[in-house]
Design a protein around this motif. Structure first.
Motif, PDB file in Angstrom:
ATOM      1  N   ASP A  30       0.829  -1.203   0.000  1.00 44.88           N
ATOM      2  CA  ASP A  30       0.000   0.000   0.000  1.00 44.88           C
ATOM      3  C   ASP A  30       0.864   1.253   0.000  1.00 44.88           C
ATOM      4  O   ASP A  30       0.627   2.202  -0.752  1.00 44.88           O
ATOM      5  CB  ASP A  30      -0.921   0.020   1.234  1.00 44.88           C
ATOM      6  CG  ASP A  30      -2.164  -0.840   1.049  1.00 44.88           C
ATOM      7  OD1 ASP A  30      -2.409  -1.289  -0.083  1.00 44.88           O
ATOM      8  OD2 ASP A  30      -2.882  -1.058   2.042  1.00 44.88           O
ATOM      9  N   VAL A  33       3.097   1.504  -3.474  1.00 48.78           N
ATOM     10  CA  VAL A  33       2.471   1.908  -4.738  1.00 48.78           C
ATOM     11  C   VAL A  33       2.154   3.398  -4.750  1.00 48.78           C
ATOM     12  O   VAL A  33       2.354   4.076  -5.769  1.00 48.78           O
ATOM     13  CB  VAL A  33       1.210   1.076  -5.055  1.00 48.78           C
ATOM     14  CG1 VAL A  33       1.573  -0.355  -5.375  1.00 48.78           C
ATOM     15  CG2 VAL A  33       0.181   1.166  -3.950  1.00 48.78           C
ATOM     16  N   VAL A  46      -2.594   7.609   3.196  1.00 50.36           N
ATOM     17  CA  VAL A  46      -2.892   6.181   3.326  1.00 50.36           C
ATOM     18  C   VAL A  46      -2.551   5.699   4.737  1.00 50.36           C
ATOM     19  O   VAL A  46      -3.314   4.946   5.360  1.00 50.36           O
ATOM     20  CB  VAL A  46      -2.128   5.364   2.274  1.00 50.36           C
ATOM     21  CG1 VAL A  46      -2.233   3.867   2.560  1.00 50.36           C
ATOM     22  CG2 VAL A  46      -2.677   5.657   0.883  1.00 50.36           C
ATOM     23  N   TYR A 129      -9.835   8.926   0.952  1.00 51.57           N
ATOM     24  CA  TYR A 129      -9.541   7.518   1.237  1.00 51.57           C
ATOM     25  C   TYR A 129     -10.587   6.933   2.186  1.00 51.57           C
ATOM     26  O   TYR A 129     -11.156   5.866   1.940  1.00 51.57           O
ATOM     27  CB  TYR A 129      -8.140   7.438   1.847  1.00 51.57           C
ATOM     28  CG  TYR A 129      -7.706   6.074   2.319  1.00 51.57           C
ATOM     29  CD1 TYR A 129      -7.089   5.176   1.445  1.00 51.57           C
ATOM     30  CD2 TYR A 129      -7.881   5.687   3.650  1.00 51.57           C
ATOM     31  CE1 TYR A 129      -6.665   3.934   1.884  1.00 51.57           C
ATOM     32  CE2 TYR A 129      -7.459   4.452   4.093  1.00 51.57           C
ATOM     33  CZ  TYR A 129      -6.851   3.573   3.212  1.00 51.57           C
ATOM     34  OH  TYR A 129      -6.431   2.347   3.648  1.00 51.57           O
ATOM     35  N   ARG A 133     -13.210   3.704   1.990  1.00 52.93           N
ATOM     36  CA  ARG A 133     -12.932   2.557   2.849  1.00 52.93           C
ATOM     37  C   ARG A 133     -14.042   2.279   3.854  1.00 52.93           C
ATOM     38  O   ARG A 133     -14.289   1.121   4.215  1.00 52.93           O
ATOM     39  CB  ARG A 133     -11.621   2.774   3.619  1.00 52.93           C
ATOM     40  CG  ARG A 133     -10.330   2.472   2.867  1.00 52.93           C
ATOM     41  CD  ARG A 133     -10.051   0.991   2.705  1.00 52.93           C
ATOM     42  NE  ARG A 133     -10.269   0.204   3.903  1.00 52.93           N
ATOM     43  CZ  ARG A 133      -9.346   0.005   4.853  1.00 52.93           C
ATOM     44  NH1 ARG A 133      -8.136   0.533   4.712  1.00 52.93           N
ATOM     45  NH2 ARG A 133      -9.615  -0.741   5.909  1.00 52.93           N
ATOM     46  N   ASN A 170      -5.943  -7.718  -2.900  1.00 55.55           N
ATOM     47  CA  ASN A 170      -5.698  -6.314  -2.573  1.00 55.55           C
ATOM     48  C   ASN A 170      -4.416  -5.816  -3.226  1.00 55.55           C
ATOM     49  O   ASN A 170      -4.383  -4.732  -3.829  1.00 55.55           O
ATOM     50  CB  ASN A 170      -5.602  -6.171  -1.047  1.00 55.55           C
ATOM     51  CG  ASN A 170      -5.835  -4.749  -0.579  1.00 55.55           C
ATOM     52  OD1 ASN A 170      -5.643  -3.793  -1.306  1.00 55.55           O
ATOM     53  ND2 ASN A 170      -6.251  -4.616   0.660  1.00 55.55           N
ATOM     54  N   ILE A 171      -3.356  -6.612  -3.129  1.00 51.95           N
ATOM     55  CA  ILE A 171      -2.071  -6.216  -3.714  1.00 51.95           C
ATOM     56  C   ILE A 171      -2.180  -6.101  -5.233  1.00 51.95           C
ATOM     57  O   ILE A 171      -1.720  -5.125  -5.841  1.00 51.95           O
ATOM     58  CB  ILE A 171      -0.975  -7.229  -3.319  1.00 51.95           C
ATOM     59  CG1 ILE A 171      -0.632  -7.063  -1.825  1.00 51.95           C
ATOM     60  CG2 ILE A 171       0.273  -7.057  -4.179  1.00 51.95           C
ATOM     61  CD1 ILE A 171       0.253  -8.164  -1.276  1.00 51.95           C
ATOM     62  N   ASP A 174      -4.115  -3.049  -6.095  1.00 56.88           N
ATOM     63  CA  ASP A 174      -3.284  -1.862  -5.837  1.00 56.88           C
ATOM     64  C   ASP A 174      -2.482  -1.490  -7.086  1.00 56.88           C
ATOM     65  O   ASP A 174      -2.478  -0.337  -7.531  1.00 56.88           O
ATOM     66  CB  ASP A 174      -2.307  -2.136  -4.683  1.00 56.88           C
ATOM     67  CG  ASP A 174      -2.894  -1.823  -3.319  1.00 56.88           C
ATOM     68  OD1 ASP A 174      -3.946  -1.172  -3.260  1.00 56.88           O
ATOM     69  OD2 ASP A 174      -2.280  -2.225  -2.314  1.00 56.88           O
ATOM     70  N   VAL A 178      -3.703   1.854  -8.998  1.00 60.90           N
ATOM     71  CA  VAL A 178      -2.808   2.992  -8.725  1.00 60.90           C
ATOM     72  C   VAL A 178      -1.797   3.182  -9.849  1.00 60.90           C
ATOM     73  O   VAL A 178      -1.683   4.277 -10.425  1.00 60.90           O
ATOM     74  CB  VAL A 178      -2.082   2.811  -7.378  1.00 60.90           C
ATOM     75  CG1 VAL A 178      -1.150   3.989  -7.114  1.00 60.90           C
ATOM     76  CG2 VAL A 178      -3.096   2.678  -6.247  1.00 60.90           C
ATOM     77  N   VAL A 188      -6.075   2.814  -3.890  1.00 56.60           N
ATOM     78  CA  VAL A 188      -5.732   1.946  -2.760  1.00 56.60           C
ATOM     79  C   VAL A 188      -6.986   1.625  -1.954  1.00 56.60           C
ATOM     80  O   VAL A 188      -7.209   0.479  -1.537  1.00 56.60           O
ATOM     81  CB  VAL A 188      -4.669   2.619  -1.865  1.00 56.60           C
ATOM     82  CG1 VAL A 188      -4.429   1.793  -0.600  1.00 56.60           C
ATOM     83  CG2 VAL A 188      -3.360   2.796  -2.630  1.00 56.60           C
ATOM     84  N   ALA A 191      -9.304  -0.803  -3.859  1.00 56.67           N
ATOM     85  CA  ALA A 191      -8.711  -2.145  -3.837  1.00 56.67           C
ATOM     86  C   ALA A 191      -9.015  -2.843  -2.514  1.00 56.67           C
ATOM     87  O   ALA A 191      -9.405  -4.017  -2.479  1.00 56.67           O
ATOM     88  CB  ALA A 191      -7.205  -2.060  -4.059  1.00 56.67           C
ATOM     89  N   THR A 192      -8.851  -2.127  -1.413  1.00 55.62           N
ATOM     90  CA  THR A 192      -9.114  -2.712  -0.100  1.00 55.62           C
ATOM     91  C   THR A 192     -10.593  -3.001   0.081  1.00 55.62           C
ATOM     92  O   THR A 192     -10.977  -4.047   0.637  1.00 55.62           O
ATOM     93  CB  THR A 192      -8.628  -1.767   1.010  1.00 55.62           C
ATOM     94  OG1 THR A 192      -7.236  -1.471   0.803  1.00 55.62           O
ATOM     95  CG2 THR A 192      -8.791  -2.409   2.383  1.00 55.62           C
TER      96      THR A 192
END
Length: 434
Positions: A30, A33, A46, A129, A133, A170-171, A174, A178, A188, A191-192
């Motif tokens: 996170d 990136v 972040v 963000y 989230r 998630n990765i 990302d 991003v 980010v 993605a989460t």
């Protein structure tokens, strides 16, 4: 109840250790990136956003532990209807808590920025963000219940699969959102969010045994007053215990700040070693939760003792290995985490405390697992209150006399006190299984 063997303990513990190893990797990606954007503000946004949400979600951390202990006992008593009912109650609590955060997001985030003010640019990006989230709050909190259920029925490989799916997805997202689409901080967050909700879907599928036969729809059982009251009492005690423990660690950080920026930075570096310790030894404490809980449910006091002894043997072995590793590799790890010469030097001077920490703390961590499995939440809470009072006395004396060394010594006193106060109460774990 099946025999408690070393192989069985490892079958429960090792997937948890591997699962935990993926958590720091996600945080690093996170950060990495958004770091490719060439600006400092997105990295800060972040980081701040993740801390704010972690603090909010942590309020419901009791769901993981409470669910694990109660389900393990129902599983040991061969009561599948109750294991399903417990999961339903916990899922309802998690989903309602998450929706409450969504509804209250404006005042909650406003309060967060009052407590931890940031630059205008960082705050703007952090709000963007958080606005994304927060819609994952119900999924994230409900996953505490899912994880607790899986651990209780010895499905820790499923916990590993769940973590690999969520963190791997998630990765991957990302990088796509991003670096591929250029969505920045919002990428980010999206993605989460996707990983959280798909993770909940996968988790519920992995828990499908709890929904077999329709016992989860036995609303008379799910809302049974006595069972609900028992669950709330266990969860309430665990929450109080966790809040008090978090307060003790927060006090450590604040007092460390009084010794100057270099010492504060050195302590922060060394606290990462304690986080590694927790991740590394959690698996054995979780094994204790499962096996002790099942033994209590089966009314097998001898199995409670056997579970406590075998899991603790592995916990002690892991603690000794970590302590030796920190002593030998600590200087290299410190250099890896900071390039500041003064911080490196200061961290090295306090490294012996970190080498001792796993060995000194293992009793408290293993007793946590044993008491959660036996649902001795009130005894656990009271032991923590006594331990923190002893810690307070140590803080009043040692840092003033020995500086930051005294502060670390006080933290060791806290762990010794936690282990000793729970050891005195351990016979209750066998008594409740009689």
């Amino acid at each position: 109840m099946d025999e408690i063997t070393h192989r069985r303990v490892l079958r429960i513990a090792l997937p948890i250790v591997l699962s935990n190893a993926t958590v720091p990797l996600l945080g690093a990606v996170d950060t990495g990136v958004v770091g490719q954007m060439g600006e400092a503000a997105p990295i800060g946004a972040v980081g701040v956003g993740a801390v704010v949400l972690a603090a909010l979600y942590w309020i419901f951390g009791f769901l993981r532990m409470g669910t694990s202990g109660l389900v393990a006992q129902a599983h040991g008593a061969q009561d599948p209807a109750e294991t399903g009912a417990i999961l339903m109650r916990a899922l309802m609590i998690g989903l309602m808590g998450g929706f409450a955060f969504m509804v209250l997001q404006v005042p909650l985030f406003h309060a967060a920025f009052l407590l931890a003010p940031a630059s205008e640019e960082v705050e703007r990006l952090t709000r963007a963000y958080l606005a994304i989230r927060i819609w994952g709050a119900p999924a994230t909190i409900a996953l505490y219940a899912v994880t607790g259920w899986l651990i209780a029925v010895e499905r820790t490989r499923s916990v590993l699969v769940l973590q690999l799916w969520m963190n791997g997805l998630n990765i991957g997202l990302d990088f796509l959102f991003v670096l591929g689409f250029g969505w920045g901080v919002e990428g980010v967050a999206v993605a989460t969010l996707i990983a959280e909700w798909t993770g909940l879907g996968l988790g519920l599928w992995l828990c499908r045994g709890a929904f077999a036969g329709g016992q989860w729809r036995d609303w008379a059982r799910v809302f049974d007053r006595v069972r609900v009251a028992r669950m709330m009492q266990v969860n309430g005690d665990i929450m109080v215990r966790s809040v008090v423990l978090q307060g003790a660690f927060t006090t450590f950080v604040f007092l460390g700040a009084g010794f100057g920026d270099v010492t504060l930075a050195a302590n922060q570096v060394l606290l990462q070693f304690l986080e590694i310790t927790a991740y590394g030894l959690d698996g054995f404490a979780f094994a204790a939760e499962t096996l002790v809980g099942q033994a209590v449910g089966a009314r097998r006091a001898s199995h409670v003792r056997r579970a406590a002894v075998v899991t603790s043997q592995w916990g002690i072995g892991g603690a000794l290995a970590l302590g030796a590793g920190f002593w030998l590799a600590g200087p290299w790890l410190i250099d890896l985490m900071t390039t500041e010469p003064e911080v490196r030097l200061a961290a090295r001077s306090f490294l012996p405390w970190i080498a001792l920490a796993p060995v000194i703390g293992i009793a408290s961590w293993m007793f946590d697992g044993i008491f959660i499995g036996a649902t001795l939440s009130r005894e656990m809470r009271n032991a923590m209150l006594v331990s923190v009072a002893i810690y307070g006395v140590a803080l009043a004396v040692l840092p003033g006399a020995f500086g930051n060394h005294g502060l670390w010594a006080a933290l060791m006193v806290l762990n010794v006190a936690r282990g000793a106060t729970m050891a005195l109460r351990y016979p209750r774990a066998e008594q409740v299984a009689a």
